[in-house]
Design a protein around this motif. Structure first.
Motif, short mmCIF file in Angstrom:
data_model
loop_
_atom_site.label_atom_id
_atom_site.label_comp_id
_atom_site.label_asym_id
_atom_site.label_seq_id
_atom_site.Cartn_x
_atom_site.Cartn_y
_atom_site.Cartn_z
N PHE A 14 -5.05 24.51 -24.09
CA PHE A 14 -5.19 24.35 -22.64
C PHE A 14 -4.81 25.65 -21.94
O PHE A 14 -3.84 26.30 -22.30
CB PHE A 14 -4.27 23.23 -22.13
CG PHE A 14 -4.25 23.10 -20.63
CD1 PHE A 14 -5.22 22.35 -19.98
CD2 PHE A 14 -3.30 23.75 -19.85
CE1 PHE A 14 -5.23 22.23 -18.59
CE2 PHE A 14 -3.29 23.64 -18.46
CZ PHE A 14 -4.27 22.88 -17.83
N GLY A 15 -5.59 26.02 -20.91
CA GLY A 15 -5.21 27.16 -20.07
C GLY A 15 -6.40 28.00 -19.68
O GLY A 15 -7.44 28.00 -20.35
N ARG A 16 -6.24 28.71 -18.58
CA ARG A 16 -7.32 29.58 -18.11
C ARG A 16 -7.63 30.66 -19.15
O ARG A 16 -6.72 31.29 -19.67
CB ARG A 16 -6.94 30.22 -16.78
CG ARG A 16 -6.88 29.19 -15.63
CD ARG A 16 -6.80 29.85 -14.26
NE ARG A 16 -6.81 28.84 -13.21
CZ ARG A 16 -7.92 28.33 -12.66
NH1 ARG A 16 -9.11 28.75 -13.06
NH2 ARG A 16 -7.84 27.41 -11.72
N GLY A 17 -8.91 30.84 -19.45
CA GLY A 17 -9.32 31.86 -20.42
C GLY A 17 -9.29 31.37 -21.86
O GLY A 17 -9.66 32.10 -22.78
N ILE A 174 -10.09 20.11 -29.04
CA ILE A 174 -10.64 20.31 -27.70
C ILE A 174 -10.08 21.59 -27.11
O ILE A 174 -8.97 22.02 -27.47
CB ILE A 174 -10.38 19.11 -26.74
CG1 ILE A 174 -8.89 18.81 -26.59
CG2 ILE A 174 -11.14 17.88 -27.21
CD1 ILE A 174 -8.57 17.70 -25.59
N ILE A 175 -10.85 22.21 -26.24
CA ILE A 175 -10.40 23.39 -25.50
C ILE A 175 -10.58 23.07 -24.02
O ILE A 175 -11.70 22.78 -23.58
CB ILE A 175 -11.18 24.65 -25.90
CG1 ILE A 175 -10.92 24.99 -27.38
CG2 ILE A 175 -10.79 25.83 -25.01
CD1 ILE A 175 -11.71 26.18 -27.90
N MET A 176 -9.48 23.06 -23.29
CA MET A 176 -9.52 22.73 -21.86
C MET A 176 -9.21 24.00 -21.06
O MET A 176 -8.06 24.40 -20.94
CB MET A 176 -8.51 21.62 -21.55
CG MET A 176 -8.87 20.30 -22.20
SD MET A 176 -7.73 18.95 -21.78
CE MET A 176 -6.32 19.37 -22.77
N ASP A 177 -10.28 24.61 -20.55
CA ASP A 177 -10.16 25.88 -19.81
C ASP A 177 -10.56 25.62 -18.35
O ASP A 177 -11.75 25.45 -18.06
CB ASP A 177 -11.09 26.92 -20.45
CG ASP A 177 -11.01 28.28 -19.77
OD1 ASP A 177 -10.46 28.37 -18.66
OD2 ASP A 177 -11.52 29.26 -20.35
N PRO A 178 -9.57 25.57 -17.43
CA PRO A 178 -9.89 25.26 -16.04
C PRO A 178 -10.87 26.25 -15.39
O PRO A 178 -11.55 25.89 -14.43
CB PRO A 178 -8.53 25.32 -15.33
CG PRO A 178 -7.53 25.08 -16.42
CD PRO A 178 -8.12 25.72 -17.65
N ASP A 179 -10.99 27.46 -15.93
CA ASP A 179 -11.96 28.42 -15.39
C ASP A 179 -13.39 27.89 -15.49
O ASP A 179 -14.26 28.25 -14.69
CB ASP A 179 -11.89 29.76 -16.15
CG ASP A 179 -10.70 30.62 -15.74
OD1 ASP A 179 -10.12 30.33 -14.67
OD2 ASP A 179 -10.36 31.54 -16.49
N LEU A 180 -13.64 27.05 -16.48
CA LEU A 180 -15.01 26.60 -16.74
C LEU A 180 -15.51 25.60 -15.72
O LEU A 180 -16.72 25.36 -15.62
CB LEU A 180 -15.11 25.97 -18.15
CG LEU A 180 -14.77 26.88 -19.33
CD1 LEU A 180 -14.99 26.14 -20.64
CD2 LEU A 180 -15.62 28.16 -19.31
N ASP A 234 -3.85 24.20 -7.23
CA ASP A 234 -4.13 24.19 -8.67
C ASP A 234 -4.99 22.99 -9.05
O ASP A 234 -4.82 22.40 -10.12
CB ASP A 234 -2.81 24.14 -9.47
CG ASP A 234 -1.93 25.36 -9.22
OD1 ASP A 234 -2.50 26.45 -9.06
OD2 ASP A 234 -0.70 25.21 -9.18
N SER A 235 -5.93 22.63 -8.17
CA SER A 235 -6.65 21.37 -8.39
C SER A 235 -7.51 21.38 -9.65
O SER A 235 -7.71 20.34 -10.26
CB SER A 235 -7.47 20.99 -7.17
OG SER A 235 -8.44 21.96 -6.90
N ASP A 236 -8.04 22.55 -10.06
CA ASP A 236 -8.85 22.57 -11.30
C ASP A 236 -8.00 22.20 -12.51
O ASP A 236 -8.40 21.38 -13.34
CB ASP A 236 -9.49 23.95 -11.50
CG ASP A 236 -10.62 24.21 -10.52
OD1 ASP A 236 -11.05 23.25 -9.84
OD2 ASP A 236 -11.08 25.35 -10.42
N GLU A 237 -6.82 22.82 -12.61
CA GLU A 237 -5.92 22.48 -13.72
C GLU A 237 -5.51 21.01 -13.66
O GLU A 237 -5.48 20.31 -14.67
CB GLU A 237 -4.64 23.33 -13.68
CG GLU A 237 -4.82 24.78 -14.11
CD GLU A 237 -5.09 25.72 -12.95
OE1 GLU A 237 -4.76 26.90 -13.08
OE2 GLU A 237 -5.64 25.27 -11.91
#
Length: 357
Positions: A14-17, A174-180, A234-237
């Protein structure tokens, strides 16, 4: 009393990038020079920067998915055959699903069918899958469905809309990337996010509720409030975590009346899952009064106008089919009313609810 021994996603990043770590994940699976990976990617990304970031190698297969319609068993069967023809008798070392709930469900379904003979329609139901799937990875690019966390892959078959529900369905990674999830169209962002919100309302108000499901459902609801009523920075996260936790909440309980009705809407009228849930939920004041009240506040805040009177021009045959699909969702109605649900869930009740939508 026998308790369910349910499986959860064993590995997650989990995390941006974090999308950039997909290559590391797949390198672990690639053992031989001819080992190949299949990428099943929502075609919305075909002309987007994500295309250039895919860590595909020369021997890999990239398929751009058409998710205009809800995933059909026939589409999943055709994709599985395409992968089998490409592999010439050898299975991929991993199947990677990238996109919204439909793309993730397709990724899960293809991974299952590569190791289980016969078409997808023969596995629509509960625990019909016999063999473990090919290693499969889920990467959401829109949040809300909880498909990244769930043990189902929801498909429209020749005579019903129903998931392939199995412990083997659950992603290995799973990969949870809020940037996506940046840049998702507003309506789609809302409808998919509401799928998560509705999961929580149904789980928390159901007969299957337990402290496990309650812990995830309450936290997920709190995050949904921050995203859809408070516009948190931080709504995307937060939405990404709400989606995952909503999926976990229903994993150890169940969804309810809204999903049971929305399956009928989707099967007969072709509504996508998110908007179908919203149309159905808006008619369920008698089932979830507080949840529906808050949902309408969210609709107002984001200026979302739901379609109205969607069932008024249906033929008797179409209405009967919707009722049949909805009343076939036994565990969902059991979660609403308990074991005597068949006495309550009559064709008259379902017809009256559909006519309110």
């Amino acid at each position: 009393m026998k308790h369910r021994n349910f499986k959860t996603v064993p590995r997650m990043i989990f995390g941006r990038g974090s999308f950039d770590q997909l290559d590391d994940v797949l390198t672990e699976e690639r053992q031989k020079p001819d080992d190949f990976v299949v990428f099943l990617v929502d075609e919305v990304h075909k002309d987007k920067p994500l295309k250039e970031r895919l860590p595909n190698q020369a021997q890999d297969l990239v398929i751009w998915l058409d998710v205009t319609d809800e995933p059909k068993t026939t589409y999943v069967d055709a994709l599985t055959e395409q992968v089998q023809a490409f592999g010439k008798g050898k299975n991929p070392v991993s199947v990677v699903g990238i996109g919204g709930g439909s793309s993730l469900d397709i990724g899960k379904a293809v991974a299952l069918l590569l190791t289980n003979p016969g078409g997808a329609a023969s596995y629509q139901g509960w625990d019909l899958i016999k063999n473990p799937a090919v290693h499969h990875v889920g990467i959401p690019t829109i949040s809300g469905t909880g498909a990244e966390a769930s043990r189902t892959t929801v498909l429209t078959g020749p005579d019903k809309k129903l998931g392939m529900n199995s412990d083997h369905t659950v992603f290995d990674q799973i990969i949870m990337d809020p940037d996506l999830i940046a840049g998702v169209p507003k309506d789609q962002w809302f409808y998919t996010g509401m799928d998560c919100y509705i999961h929580n309302v149904e789980a928390l108000n159901g007969t299957y509720i337990n402290e496990f499901a309650r812990a995830f459902g309450e936290k997920s609801s709190e995050l949904c409030h921050q995203v859809f009523l408070e516009d948190h920075p931080d709504s995307d996260e937060k939405l990404m975590m709400a989606s995952y936790m909503g999926g976990q909440s229903i994993a150890y309980s169940q969804v309810g009346a809204c999903h049971a009705l929305s399956y009928g809407l989707s099967y007969v009228m072709g509504y996508h899952h998110g908007i179908g849930n919203c149309i159905a939920f808006n008619a369920l004041d008698d089932f979830y009064p507080e949840g529906v009240k808050t949902f309408r506040k969210m609709l107002d805040k984001h200026n979302i106008t739901l379609p109205k009177n969607v069932c008024k021009d249906l033929t008797d045959a179409e209405m009967d089919k919707m009722i049949q699909v909805s009343s076939g969702m036994a565990p969902l109605w059991d979660n609403v009313y308990g074991p005597d649900w068949k006495e309550k869930v009559t064709p008259e009740l379902l017809r009256s609810l559909y006519l309110k939508m």
